[in-house]
Design an enzyme around this catalytic site. Structure first.
Site, PDB file in Angstrom:
ATOM      1  N   LYS A  59      -8.126  15.986  -2.284  1.00  0.00           N
ATOM      2  CA  LYS A  59      -6.753  15.712  -1.847  1.00  0.00           C
ATOM      3  C   LYS A  59      -5.903  16.875  -2.337  1.00  0.00           C
ATOM      4  O   LYS A  59      -5.843  17.133  -3.556  1.00  0.00           O
ATOM      5  CB  LYS A  59      -6.307  14.385  -2.470  1.00  0.00           C
ATOM      6  CG  LYS A  59      -5.019  13.838  -1.941  1.00  0.00           C
ATOM      7  CD  LYS A  59      -4.867  12.395  -2.432  1.00  0.00           C
ATOM      8  CE  LYS A  59      -3.573  11.787  -2.024  1.00  0.00           C
ATOM      9  NZ  LYS A  59      -3.508  10.354  -2.306  1.00  0.00           N
ATOM     10  N   ASP A 153       0.285  -0.580  -2.169  1.00  0.00           N
ATOM     11  CA  ASP A 153       0.241  -0.006  -0.820  1.00  0.00           C
ATOM     12  C   ASP A 153      -1.111  -0.283  -0.174  1.00  0.00           C
ATOM     13  O   ASP A 153      -1.727   0.602   0.413  1.00  0.00           O
ATOM     14  CB  ASP A 153       0.528   1.504  -0.879  1.00  0.00           C
ATOM     15  CG  ASP A 153       0.858   2.059   0.501  1.00  0.00           C
ATOM     16  OD1 ASP A 153       1.161   1.256   1.415  1.00  0.00           O
ATOM     17  OD2 ASP A 153       0.793   3.285   0.679  1.00  0.00           O
ATOM     18  N   LYS A 155      -3.553  -1.360   2.498  1.00  0.00           N
ATOM     19  CA  LYS A 155      -3.575  -1.440   3.973  1.00  0.00           C
ATOM     20  C   LYS A 155      -4.873  -0.764   4.426  1.00  0.00           C
ATOM     21  O   LYS A 155      -5.517  -0.059   3.627  1.00  0.00           O
ATOM     22  CB  LYS A 155      -2.356  -0.721   4.550  1.00  0.00           C
ATOM     23  CG  LYS A 155      -2.227   0.728   4.098  1.00  0.00           C
ATOM     24  CD  LYS A 155      -0.960   1.357   4.627  1.00  0.00           C
ATOM     25  CE  LYS A 155      -0.841   2.792   4.094  1.00  0.00           C
ATOM     26  NZ  LYS A 155       0.360   3.474   4.525  1.00  0.00           N
ATOM     27  N   GLU A 157      -5.597   1.799   6.061  1.00  0.00           N
ATOM     28  CA  GLU A 157      -5.666   3.268   5.909  1.00  0.00           C
ATOM     29  C   GLU A 157      -6.083   3.650   4.493  1.00  0.00           C
ATOM     30  O   GLU A 157      -6.604   4.740   4.259  1.00  0.00           O
ATOM     31  CB  GLU A 157      -4.284   3.912   6.181  1.00  0.00           C
ATOM     32  CG  GLU A 157      -3.805   3.811   7.616  1.00  0.00           C
ATOM     33  CD  GLU A 157      -3.051   2.513   7.901  1.00  0.00           C
ATOM     34  OE1 GLU A 157      -3.374   1.470   7.268  1.00  0.00           O
ATOM     35  OE2 GLU A 157      -2.146   2.532   8.743  1.00  0.00           O
ATOM     36  N   ASN A 158      -5.827   2.781   3.538  1.00  0.00           N
ATOM     37  CA  ASN A 158      -6.153   3.088   2.143  1.00  0.00           C
ATOM     38  C   ASN A 158      -7.442   2.423   1.679  1.00  0.00           C
ATOM     39  O   ASN A 158      -7.706   2.311   0.487  1.00  0.00           O
ATOM     40  CB  ASN A 158      -4.986   2.692   1.230  1.00  0.00           C
ATOM     41  CG  ASN A 158      -3.801   3.616   1.425  1.00  0.00           C
ATOM     42  OD1 ASN A 158      -3.979   4.747   1.883  1.00  0.00           O
ATOM     43  ND2 ASN A 158      -2.609   3.145   1.119  1.00  0.00           N
ATOM     44  N   ASP A 171      -5.936   5.908  -2.684  1.00  0.00           N
ATOM     45  CA  ASP A 171      -4.497   6.170  -2.699  1.00  0.00           C
ATOM     46  C   ASP A 171      -3.748   5.340  -3.749  1.00  0.00           C
ATOM     47  O   ASP A 171      -3.250   4.243  -3.468  1.00  0.00           O
ATOM     48  CB  ASP A 171      -3.885   5.954  -1.307  1.00  0.00           C
ATOM     49  CG  ASP A 171      -2.513   6.639  -1.224  1.00  0.00           C
ATOM     50  OD1 ASP A 171      -2.007   7.074  -2.288  1.00  0.00           O
ATOM     51  OD2 ASP A 171      -1.957   6.744  -0.121  1.00  0.00           O
ATOM     52  N   THR A 188       4.072  -0.239   3.043  1.00  0.00           N
ATOM     53  CA  THR A 188       4.150  -0.028   4.482  1.00  0.00           C
ATOM     54  C   THR A 188       4.629  -1.332   5.099  1.00  0.00           C
ATOM     55  O   THR A 188       4.135  -2.403   4.749  1.00  0.00           O
ATOM     56  CB  THR A 188       2.736   0.339   5.002  1.00  0.00           C
ATOM     57  OG1 THR A 188       2.258   1.409   4.199  1.00  0.00           O
ATOM     58  CG2 THR A 188       2.751   0.739   6.452  1.00  0.00           C
TER      59      THR A 188
HETATM   60  P1  AMP Z   1      -4.737   9.087   1.157  1.00  0.00           P
HETATM   61  O1  AMP Z   1      -3.676  10.054   1.125  1.00  0.00           O
HETATM   62  O2  AMP Z   1      -5.450   8.964  -0.145  1.00  0.00           O
HETATM   63  O3  AMP Z   1      -4.249   7.763   1.659  1.00  0.00           O
HETATM   64  O4  AMP Z   1      -5.824   9.574   2.202  1.00  0.00           O
HETATM   65  C1  AMP Z   1      -5.496   9.788   3.563  1.00  0.00           C
HETATM   66  C2  AMP Z   1      -6.742   9.661   4.400  1.00  0.00           C
HETATM   67  O5  AMP Z   1      -7.699  10.630   3.996  1.00  0.00           O
HETATM   68  C3  AMP Z   1      -7.459   8.343   4.256  1.00  0.00           C
HETATM   69  O6  AMP Z   1      -6.951   7.370   5.135  1.00  0.00           O
HETATM   70  C4  AMP Z   1      -8.875   8.730   4.621  1.00  0.00           C
HETATM   71  O7  AMP Z   1      -9.045   8.745   6.027  1.00  0.00           O
HETATM   72  C5  AMP Z   1      -9.002  10.123   4.104  1.00  0.00           C
HETATM   73  N1  AMP Z   1      -9.569  10.101   2.770  1.00  0.00           N
HETATM   74  C6  AMP Z   1      -8.916  10.010   1.603  1.00  0.00           C
HETATM   75  N2  AMP Z   1      -9.763  10.026   0.567  1.00  0.00           N
HETATM   76  C7  AMP Z   1     -10.993  10.142   1.096  1.00  0.00           C
HETATM   77  C8  AMP Z   1     -12.307  10.187   0.538  1.00  0.00           C
HETATM   78  N3  AMP Z   1     -12.500  10.120  -0.768  1.00  0.00           N
HETATM   79  N4  AMP Z   1     -13.354  10.296   1.369  1.00  0.00           N
HETATM   80  C9  AMP Z   1     -13.161  10.364   2.704  1.00  0.00           C
HETATM   81  N5  AMP Z   1     -11.954  10.299   3.273  1.00  0.00           N
HETATM   82  C10 AMP Z   1     -10.875  10.196   2.503  1.00  0.00           C
END
Ligand code: AMP
Length: 546
Positions: A59, A153, A155, A157-158, A171, A188
């Protein structure tokens, strides 16, 4: 990477004991995989370790963004909280780095992407699949709540899914570690609890609300409050306008309704969610059951006193805790089930004494030759003791009765001399007024009643005499009490009196047993076995691979 390291980063890096450097990681150039996710802060990109080829999700957060949004403390808090978290359903934070422009958070890679991606475009998952994602999310959330962390948070997506189809919550940007009521507006809209919308202050229950929304969305393919405009959606949430698609099972509805409750205090907590019948409905069978002893890394040895759904109640020395089943299965546990209980030994003793009573005096063995089994308290189950107590007392009384019969009626009237049924018939012909007891004894007038009374008194007397003689392991029954030959049944009770079957004594026995369990030392530890290698979820969900 720029080598200029700020004071803040030095602090962070000093605390980090991981040994690979950011330079050891290479960005994966596959255009389909390169960027895993995007957010306002920056991107999540795929990297691999140059030597080991292990993939990591990194990240990347721009410092410019952090500065503009005055969010330094938020990022630091996210890292500080996240790096301490270790749970199969929480994405693992491996390391963190920074240069003058960016912060890099290295995470374990979950190759199947977000749950949002999986459910997008589907008209809801079938219940067993929804259970798979939901129950694991609950286990991860239980871990957070047990550690006093509110995610705030939650949801789809997380929630990301790894190659083994295992749920990983990610997240932690909005998480807080505290059990105080918070007022920051975050999250959200679709997943936002009424108290958050109203700015009334919120706590752990905002996550419970979000779990209700999540389960609804998993089953329907959309979140329950669907107005396009935020103001309308807000109103729907505050009015709790919940309606279900036909075909939603009543158990699923019940669970959702227990979570989507306007008053946060009315929402069921994670232990109750994990024990809810909808969760229990799909839970797999496992070895854990009441009476099993677990060795908890923190609380030491405890006994499982209840198992429901994906959670079990375990009694430790100072507390009773709800432990998630996968966590319990990961602990060392005493595999051998208690084989015998005190009551079983009592029954055994009484059984042998009974046989002894029946044997005519002339051919009776010496009392000392009656083998009394050794008490093995490590194998006791308090539950078994309670269950068998009644049987033992009845057995006890029966022995007393028989002994009295032998004593008072002598060998001539012993049931072994002639078949009772035959004697009954003979007697019925000769003396129709006489009574025959179930040992074949024949009684005139009120003889029988008098004897029965005596028997009863005797039984009571014996019962009251055998209080408070419970023994702890190592102290075997004293057999020397009856080394002298004796036909006096009293002596037998001197022996059996070492086993207490009175109610109070049983209670104290259970208490002592629990105390004893806590201090299980070497002997029991020999029997403590390590868990099998296969991980719970691995073995459970391998078959669900998409
Ligand atoms: P986040 O900002 O942590 O919510 O991450 C945004 C998006 O990145 C997530 O919804 C995932 O699609 C992808 N993502 C985050 N962390 C990972 C991970 N460790 N492995 C694979 N995809 C990730």
């Amino acid at each position: 990477m720029n080598k200029q390291v700020s004071e803040e980063s030095q602090n962070l890096n000093q605390k980090d004991s991981n040994d690979f450097k950011f330079e050891d990681l290479l960005e994966v150039n596959d255009p389909n995989l390169k960027i895993l996710g995007k957010g306002s802060y920056g991107e999540v990109k795929l990297y691999k370790h140059a030597e080991t080829n292990i993939l990591y999700a990194v990240k990347i957060i721009s410092k410019d963004f952090i500065r503009k949004h005055s969010s330094i403390s938020i990022i630091l808090r996210e890292i500080r909280v996240h790096k301490e978290l270790k749970h199969p359903n929480i994405i693992q934070l491996i390391k963190y780095f920074e240069d003058s422009e960016k912060v890099y958070i290295v995470l374990e890679y979950a190759s199947k992407g977000s749950l949002f991606r999986i459910i997008r475009g589907q008209k809801g998952l079938d219940e067993s699949k929804a259970w798979h994602y939901f129950s694991q999310t609950c286990l991860g959330m239980k871990y957070l709540h047990d550690n006093e962390i509110i995610h705030r948070d939650l949801k789809p997506e997380n929630i990301i899914i790894d190659k083994n189809n295992q749920v990983k919550i990610c997240d932690f940007g909005w998480c807080v570690q505290s059990n105080e009521v918070r007022t920051t507006f975050c999250g959200t809209m679709d997943y936002m609890a009424p108290e958050m919308l109203l700015g009334e202050g919120h706590s752990f229950q905002v996550d419970l609300w979000a779990l209700g929304i999540l389960l609804y969305e998993l089953l329907h393919g959309y979140a329950p409050f669907r107005a396009v405009k935020d103001a309308e959606k807000r109103q729907q949430i505050l009015n709790n306008e919940l309606s279900f698609a036909t075909g939603t099972s009543s158990l699923a509805k019940d669970l959702i309704q227990r979570l989507i409750k306007t008053n946060p205090k009315d929402r069921i907590n994670l232990n109750k969610i994990l024990a809810h019948p909808w969760i229990a409905k799909f839970a797999i069978t496992h070895d854990l059951e009441k009476g099993c002893l677990l060795k908890h890394p923190q609380f030491d040895i405890g006994e499982i006193i209840d198992v429901t759904g994906l959670v079990c109640k375990v009694k430790f020395r100072d507390l009773t805790a709800m432990i998630a089943i996968p966590d319990a299965l990961d602990m060392e546990y005493i595999e051998e089930q208690p084989r015998v209980s005190v009551s079983e030994i009592e029954n055994e003793v009484f059984g042998r004494l009974e046989k002894w009573c029946k044997t005519p005096v002339v051919s009776r063995k010496k009392l000392q030759d009656i083998h009394i089994p050794k008490l093995d308290l490590s194998s006791l189950s308090p539950e078994k003791i309670i269950r068998k107590r009644k049987g033992s007392i009845e057995f006890f009384e029966e022995i007393v009765e028989r002994s009295t019969y032998h004593k008072e009626n002598g060998e001539a009237r012993s049931p072994e001399k002639g078949h009772p049924e035959k004697r009954k018939q003979e007697h019925a012909v000769n003396k129709p007024s006489a009574k025959i007891d179930h040992f074949g004894g024949i009684f005139e007038n009120n003889e029988y009643e008098v004897l029965q009374k005596k028997r009863l008194n005797k039984a009571k007397k014996f019962e009251s005499r055998i209080k408070g003689n419970f023994r702890l392991p190592g102290e075997n029954l004293k057999r020397n009490v009856y080394t002298e030959e004796s036909t006096n049944f009293q002596n037998v009770f001197d022996v059996t009196s070492k086993i207490d079957i009175s109610e109070e004594a049983l209670e104290s026995k259970v208490a002592q047993l629990n105390g004893y369990r806590r201090t299980l030392e070497a002997s029991n530890r020999d029997r403590v076995i390590k868990k099998k290698d296969t991980s719970f979820w691995g073995s459970l969900f391998g078959c669900l691979d998409r």
